[in-house]
Scaffold this motif. Structure first.
Motif, short mmCIF file in Angstrom:
data_model
loop_
_atom_site.label_atom_id
_atom_site.label_comp_id
_atom_site.label_asym_id
_atom_site.label_seq_id
_atom_site.Cartn_x
_atom_site.Cartn_y
_atom_site.Cartn_z
N CYS A 191 0.85 -1.20 0.00
CA CYS A 191 0.00 0.00 0.00
C CYS A 191 0.87 1.24 0.00
O CYS A 191 1.95 1.24 0.61
CB CYS A 191 -0.86 0.06 1.26
SG CYS A 191 -2.07 -1.22 1.42
N THR A 221 -2.56 4.47 -3.72
CA THR A 221 -2.43 3.33 -4.63
C THR A 221 -2.02 2.09 -3.85
O THR A 221 -1.58 2.18 -2.71
CB THR A 221 -1.38 3.59 -5.73
OG1 THR A 221 -0.12 3.81 -5.11
CG2 THR A 221 -1.75 4.76 -6.61
N GLU A 261 -0.62 -2.19 -10.25
CA GLU A 261 -0.89 -1.04 -9.40
C GLU A 261 -2.31 -0.55 -9.66
O GLU A 261 -2.72 -0.42 -10.82
CB GLU A 261 0.10 0.09 -9.69
CG GLU A 261 -0.08 1.28 -8.77
CD GLU A 261 0.95 2.36 -9.00
OE1 GLU A 261 1.46 2.90 -8.01
OE2 GLU A 261 1.25 2.66 -10.18
N VAL A 262 -3.05 -0.29 -8.59
CA VAL A 262 -4.43 0.20 -8.71
C VAL A 262 -4.62 1.41 -7.81
O VAL A 262 -3.91 1.59 -6.82
CB VAL A 262 -5.47 -0.89 -8.37
CG1 VAL A 262 -5.37 -2.06 -9.32
CG2 VAL A 262 -5.35 -1.34 -6.93
N SER A 263 -5.61 2.21 -8.13
CA SER A 263 -5.96 3.35 -7.30
C SER A 263 -6.87 2.88 -6.17
O SER A 263 -7.80 2.10 -6.39
CB SER A 263 -6.70 4.40 -8.13
OG SER A 263 -7.21 5.42 -7.28
N THR A 264 -6.62 3.38 -4.96
CA THR A 264 -7.46 3.04 -3.81
C THR A 264 -8.24 4.26 -3.33
O THR A 264 -8.78 4.26 -2.22
CB THR A 264 -6.60 2.48 -2.66
OG1 THR A 264 -5.61 3.45 -2.30
CG2 THR A 264 -5.95 1.17 -3.04
N SER A 304 -0.01 8.23 -2.10
CA SER A 304 -0.48 8.34 -3.48
C SER A 304 -1.82 7.63 -3.70
O SER A 304 -2.31 7.59 -4.83
CB SER A 304 0.56 7.77 -4.45
OG SER A 304 0.70 6.38 -4.26
#
Length: 65
Positions: free
Chosen positions: A12, A18, A29-32, A16
């Motif tokens: 985590c 992500t 990689e993903v946006s959280t 950022s």
């Protein structure tokens, strides 16, 4: 029609918003930004690079089975 896949968080980055997730051996990689309180080991539903929802471990394992 939308398709979301589940993945487990392996790292985590809160600054950022992500995370790196594992999708059956593929790391991405993903946006959280849309999900609160994401931690390593959480299961997330991912759609187009965004985490949409956090799953319980039981729900995730039942779906994977």
């Amino acid at each position: 029609m939308c398709l979301a896949v589940q993945a487990i968080v392996i790292t985590c980055n809160e600054s950022s918003a992500t995370a790196i997730v594992d999708l059956s051996g593929i790391q991405k990689e993903v946006s959280t930004v849309l999900v609160d309180d994401v931690n390593i080991g959480d299961y997330l539903l991912i759609h187009v690079g965004f985490a949409l929802h956090k799953l319980s471990e039981e729900e995730a394992k039942s779906t994977l089975a």
